[in-house]
Design a protein around this motif. Structure first.
Motif, PDB file in Angstrom:
ATOM      1  N   ASP A  41      18.317  80.154  98.131  1.00  0.00           N
ATOM      2  CA  ASP A  41      19.626  79.544  98.415  1.00  0.00           C
ATOM      3  C   ASP A  41      19.511  78.025  98.500  1.00  0.00           C
ATOM      4  O   ASP A  41      20.384  77.300  98.015  1.00  0.00           O
ATOM      5  N   GLY A  42      18.426  77.558  99.101  1.00  0.00           N
ATOM      6  CA  GLY A  42      18.186  76.119  99.215  1.00  0.00           C
ATOM      7  C   GLY A  42      18.065  75.452  97.857  1.00  0.00           C
ATOM      8  O   GLY A  42      18.642  74.381  97.618  1.00  0.00           O
ATOM      9  N   TYR A  43      17.334  76.093  96.944  1.00  0.00           N
ATOM     10  CA  TYR A  43      17.179  75.523  95.592  1.00  0.00           C
ATOM     11  C   TYR A  43      18.488  75.586  94.813  1.00  0.00           C
ATOM     12  O   TYR A  43      18.796  74.674  94.045  1.00  0.00           O
ATOM     13  N   ARG A  44      19.241  76.653  95.009  1.00  0.00           N
ATOM     14  CA  ARG A  44      20.533  76.748  94.302  1.00  0.00           C
ATOM     15  C   ARG A  44      21.485  75.639  94.759  1.00  0.00           C
ATOM     16  O   ARG A  44      22.266  75.131  93.969  1.00  0.00           O
ATOM     17  N   LYS A  45      21.424  75.286  96.040  1.00  0.00           N
ATOM     18  CA  LYS A  45      22.261  74.185  96.553  1.00  0.00           C
ATOM     19  C   LYS A  45      21.741  72.833  96.071  1.00  0.00           C
ATOM     20  O   LYS A  45      22.500  71.990  95.614  1.00  0.00           O
ATOM     21  N   LYS A  46      20.418  72.641  96.203  1.00  0.00           N
ATOM     22  CA  LYS A  46      19.813  71.349  95.843  1.00  0.00           C
ATOM     23  C   LYS A  46      19.956  71.057  94.353  1.00  0.00           C
ATOM     24  O   LYS A  46      20.236  69.929  93.953  1.00  0.00           O
ATOM     25  N   TYR A  47      19.753  72.064  93.526  1.00  0.00           N
ATOM     26  CA  TYR A  47      19.824  71.895  92.060  1.00  0.00           C
ATOM     27  C   TYR A  47      21.067  72.601  91.533  1.00  0.00           C
ATOM     28  O   TYR A  47      21.006  73.357  90.573  1.00  0.00           O
ATOM     29  N   TYR A  48      22.202  72.353  92.163  1.00  0.00           N
ATOM     30  CA  TYR A  48      23.462  73.022  91.811  1.00  0.00           C
ATOM     31  C   TYR A  48      23.869  72.771  90.353  1.00  0.00           C
ATOM     32  O   TYR A  48      24.577  73.566  89.753  1.00  0.00           O
ATOM     33  N   ASP A  49      23.414  71.659  89.773  1.00  0.00           N
ATOM     34  CA  ASP A  49      23.790  71.315  88.396  1.00  0.00           C
ATOM     35  C   ASP A  49      22.823  71.896  87.358  1.00  0.00           C
ATOM     36  O   ASP A  49      23.006  71.691  86.160  1.00  0.00           O
ATOM     37  N   ALA A  50      21.802  72.642  87.808  1.00  0.00           N
ATOM     38  CA  ALA A  50      20.853  73.265  86.866  1.00  0.00           C
ATOM     39  C   ALA A  50      21.476  74.536  86.285  1.00  0.00           C
ATOM     40  O   ALA A  50      22.319  75.168  86.910  1.00  0.00           O
ATOM     41  N   ARG A  51      21.035  74.899  85.085  1.00  0.00           N
ATOM     42  CA  ARG A  51      21.581  76.068  84.399  1.00  0.00           C
ATOM     43  C   ARG A  51      21.059  77.374  84.997  1.00  0.00           C
ATOM     44  O   ARG A  51      21.788  78.340  85.150  1.00  0.00           O
ATOM     45  N   ARG A  67       9.678  91.421  93.138  1.00  0.00           N
ATOM     46  CA  ARG A  67      10.893  91.360  92.332  1.00  0.00           C
ATOM     47  C   ARG A  67      10.792  90.177  91.382  1.00  0.00           C
ATOM     48  O   ARG A  67      10.234  89.144  91.712  1.00  0.00           O
ATOM     49  N   ALA A  68      11.395  90.331  90.224  1.00  0.00           N
ATOM     50  CA  ALA A  68      11.496  89.241  89.251  1.00  0.00           C
ATOM     51  C   ALA A  68      12.963  89.112  88.877  1.00  0.00           C
ATOM     52  O   ALA A  68      13.635  90.113  88.661  1.00  0.00           O
ATOM     53  N   ASN A  69      13.462  87.880  88.813  1.00  0.00           N
ATOM     54  CA  ASN A  69      14.878  87.645  88.524  1.00  0.00           C
ATOM     55  C   ASN A  69      15.020  86.606  87.416  1.00  0.00           C
ATOM     56  O   ASN A  69      14.479  85.507  87.510  1.00  0.00           O
ATOM     57  N   ASP A  70      15.764  86.972  86.351  1.00  0.00           N
ATOM     58  CA  ASP A  70      15.955  86.091  85.190  1.00  0.00           C
ATOM     59  C   ASP A  70      17.141  85.138  85.348  1.00  0.00           C
ATOM     60  O   ASP A  70      17.289  84.218  84.546  1.00  0.00           O
ATOM     61  N   ASP A  71      17.998  85.351  86.332  1.00  0.00           N
ATOM     62  CA  ASP A  71      19.149  84.488  86.610  1.00  0.00           C
ATOM     63  C   ASP A  71      19.892  84.051  85.343  1.00  0.00           C
ATOM     64  O   ASP A  71      20.126  82.861  85.118  1.00  0.00           O
ATOM     65  N   VAL A  96       7.696  82.172  93.790  1.00  0.00           N
ATOM     66  CA  VAL A  96       7.687  81.086  92.816  1.00  0.00           C
ATOM     67  C   VAL A  96       9.081  81.022  92.210  1.00  0.00           C
ATOM     68  O   VAL A  96       9.591  82.007  91.680  1.00  0.00           O
ATOM     69  N   CYS A  97       9.682  79.856  92.329  1.00  0.00           N
ATOM     70  CA  CYS A  97      11.040  79.619  91.850  1.00  0.00           C
ATOM     71  C   CYS A  97      10.968  78.563  90.741  1.00  0.00           C
ATOM     72  O   CYS A  97      10.311  77.536  90.909  1.00  0.00           O
ATOM     73  N   VAL A  98      11.596  78.832  89.604  1.00  0.00           N
ATOM     74  CA  VAL A  98      11.615  77.862  88.507  1.00  0.00           C
ATOM     75  C   VAL A  98      13.066  77.520  88.184  1.00  0.00           C
ATOM     76  O   VAL A  98      13.863  78.388  87.830  1.00  0.00           O
ATOM     77  N   VAL A  99      13.397  76.242  88.332  1.00  0.00           N
ATOM     78  CA  VAL A  99      14.737  75.724  88.075  1.00  0.00           C
ATOM     79  C   VAL A  99      14.745  75.131  86.671  1.00  0.00           C
ATOM     80  O   VAL A  99      13.882  74.320  86.332  1.00  0.00           O
ATOM     81  N   ARG A 100      15.709  75.546  85.837  1.00  0.00           N
ATOM     82  CA  ARG A 100      15.763  75.049  84.457  1.00  0.00           C
ATOM     83  C   ARG A 100      16.994  74.184  84.235  1.00  0.00           C
ATOM     84  O   ARG A 100      18.124  74.588  84.510  1.00  0.00           O
TER      85      ARG A 100
END
Length: 194
Positions: A41-51, A67-71, A96-100
């Motif tokens: 949730d923190g990364y989704r807020k911080k990098y809200y403009d990421a795809r 769990r693995a999530n392709d988002d 491990v979270c990867v923001v693209r």
């Protein structure tokens, strides 16, 4: 029975870039699903403009929860390669979270797999790992005159005292490596009959 596991003790960051797409990777030590959710949730807020905010996690001494999530990325092109890096490094209690950030050029499934795998590997490479023990707690009650014998046994077995209460009936809670728990239980019970 295995009573130790490998995890990370420091967070790590990684980076990968391909055809103007940027992949920011973050590895964290986690111990619960609540930890995982809070960090994502923190990364989704911080990098809200990421795809995309793709991730994988493994929890538990034997890696029983994962769990693995392709988002939104094509199926198995993001979460699975991230999970693959966690498993190939034999780690648990890790997220491990990867923001693209999309660069405007499609990478194709092969390109995505390489990108997510490489970014995750880079984040893990920047972590310090450690071996932790799976411990079991044992509660033991005894009469006060047995104190010396109990404490000698604790010292000889390298059990860790979690709590102790010395009244008319004494009680001690010990923590010991899981593989040695049964032997400690037997030796404590044997003390009762001496």
């Amino acid at each position: 029975m295995e009573d130790s596991y490998k995890t990370i003790k420091s967070d790590g960051e990684g980076f990968y870039s391909e055809k103007r797409s940027k992949f920011l990777a973050f590895a964290h030590h986690v111990e619960s699903l609540d930890d995982v959710k809070e960090i994502i949730d923190g990364y989704r807020k911080k990098y809200y403009d990421a795809r995309h905010c793709c991730y994988a996690y493994v929890l538990g001494p034997e890696g029983e929860t994962f769990r693995a999530n392709d988002d939104g990325e094509p199926s198995s092109t993001a979460g699975k390669p991230i999970l693959g890096q966690i498993l190939s490094n034999e780690l648990t209690d890790i997220l491990v979270c990867v923001v693209r950030y999309y660069g405007g050029v499609n990478l194709g499934t092969g390109g995505l797999i390489v990108a997510y795998r490489t970014a995750a590997a880079d984040a893990i490479a920047h972590c310090e790992t450690e071996i932790r023990l799976v411990e079991e707690q044992i509660k033991y009650q005894f009469a006060y005159p047995m104190m010396n014998a109990v404490m000698k046994l604790v010292k000889n077995t390298e059990a860790r005292i979690v709590s102790q209460n010395f009244n008319n009936t004494c009680e001690i809670v010990l923590s010991i490596r899981k593989s040695q728990a049964e032997e400690l239980r037997n030796r404590l019970n044997h003390l009762s009959f001496e």
